[in-house]
Design a protein around this motif. Sequence first.
Motif, PDB file in Angstrom:
ATOM      1  N   GLY A 119      95.121  -8.553-126.719  1.00 18.66           N
ATOM      2  CA  GLY A 119      95.593  -9.438-125.659  1.00 18.66           C
ATOM      3  C   GLY A 119      95.831  -8.692-124.367  1.00 18.66           C
ATOM      4  N   THR A 120      96.396  -7.484-124.471  1.00 17.67           N
ATOM      5  CA  THR A 120      96.683  -6.685-123.279  1.00 17.67           C
ATOM      6  C   THR A 120      95.409  -6.338-122.515  1.00 17.67           C
ATOM      7  N   VAL A 121      94.403  -5.821-123.212  1.00 19.18           N
ATOM      8  CA  VAL A 121      93.215  -5.324-122.499  1.00 19.18           C
ATOM      9  C   VAL A 121      92.304  -6.454-122.022  1.00 19.18           C
ATOM     10  N   ILE A 122      92.279  -7.579-122.743  1.00 24.41           N
ATOM     11  CA  ILE A 122      91.525  -8.738-122.250  1.00 24.41           C
ATOM     12  C   ILE A 122      92.137  -9.229-120.940  1.00 24.41           C
ATOM     13  N   ARG A 175      99.282 -10.906-123.719  1.00 27.95           N
ATOM     14  CA  ARG A 175      98.592 -11.373-122.516  1.00 27.95           C
ATOM     15  C   ARG A 175      99.577 -11.775-121.436  1.00 27.95           C
ATOM     16  N   TYR A 176     100.630 -12.467-121.818  1.00 26.16           N
ATOM     17  CA  TYR A 176     101.588 -12.925-120.815  1.00 26.16           C
ATOM     18  C   TYR A 176     102.400 -11.778-120.231  1.00 26.16           C
ATOM     19  N   ILE A 177     102.704 -10.760-121.024  1.00 26.24           N
ATOM     20  CA  ILE A 177     103.370  -9.581-120.478  1.00 26.24           C
ATOM     21  C   ILE A 177     102.478  -8.931-119.422  1.00 26.24           C
ATOM     22  N   GLU A 178     101.208  -8.740-119.771  1.00 27.99           N
ATOM     23  CA  GLU A 178     100.257  -8.125-118.842  1.00 27.99           C
ATOM     24  C   GLU A 178     100.036  -8.999-117.617  1.00 27.99           C
ATOM     25  N   LEU A 187      84.311 -14.440-123.823  1.00 34.92           N
ATOM     26  CA  LEU A 187      84.669 -13.511-124.899  1.00 34.92           C
ATOM     27  C   LEU A 187      86.039 -13.861-125.472  1.00 34.92           C
ATOM     28  N   ALA A 188      86.994 -14.178-124.605  1.00 30.64           N
ATOM     29  CA  ALA A 188      88.332 -14.560-125.071  1.00 30.64           C
ATOM     30  C   ALA A 188      88.275 -15.832-125.908  1.00 30.64           C
TER      31      ALA A 188
END
Length: 324
Positions: A165-168, A14-17, A302-303
């Motif tokens: 994590g990426t797509v959320i 998530r943080y990368i995205e 959702l998360a």
Amino acid sequence: MLSRTADHLFWMARYIERAENTARMLDANYQLSLLPQSDEFAKSGWRAMLSISELSGAYAAEHANLTSRDVIAFMARDKNNLSSIVSCLRAARENARAVRGSITTELWESLNTTWLECQKLLADGILERDPAEFFEWVKFRSHLARGVQTGTMVRDESYYFMRLGTVIERADNTARILDVKFEMREQTGTPGGTQSLDYYHWTALLRSVSGFEVYRKVYRDVITPERVAGLLILFTDWPRSLAASLDEVREILGRVRNARSAQTERMAEQLFGDVRRGRIGEILSSGLHAYLTEFLARVNDLACCISRDFLVPLVPTEPESIAA
């Protein structure tokens, strides 16, 4: 897989995205600020970006005036801003360090090198010299991390929680980027009343999500706000759209399901179905800002359910605080 391990992998991705998408938003606004326009219209872009990112209060607490230089510094290198690029890259690296045994050496080295190079670039004054160069570097490093992940990781639960994590995060940020532009449009209308300048604004939006060439391939026609919104929301064959992100979320949840996740899977299926069945004309007529606001709330819910079922549960009042 232990919930703590899955949590670190999920938030690492998530943080990368998030770092990449923050760079995308900043780059789009920076490029637009170089166009001839009134000072008030230029400020409205920065103001809208802070508002959509839910950072207006935090920015106002540190800065008396709204300037492009201050906003870029606040969202790129301010360590007190937990959503700044530097904070996201640090958090991604720390989450990766906590689960080095669950990721490949190549992925760890990619993230560690990114963090070290980021500090060096900022110390060398890249933001003052050429902000666009820094934003491109952030996007490149994000692409590199995902490429290493795809090319070296076994397709097991570790991989799927990273993709989740990426797509959320991508769904959340694509909605915010789209909302920034349409909020500006509703507040100020076409800048200067010129269609040519408005064209550059929509082009900048598409480029900020790597969608300009995709738009040309899909529509082969002039750029219109309705088609831009339709591409970013409904086009399932393009990986940065809301529909495509949610499609992958529901697929991954089906792969990692456990005894507690049935309700979360149904929630993901329903959200994807509601987006997929949408018609852009109806969405715009009922108000895009209201639609995206509701979408962001549902993605956040959702998360939270994903965290409850698989990860370390989020604190309800601070759903996006850095994972421990």
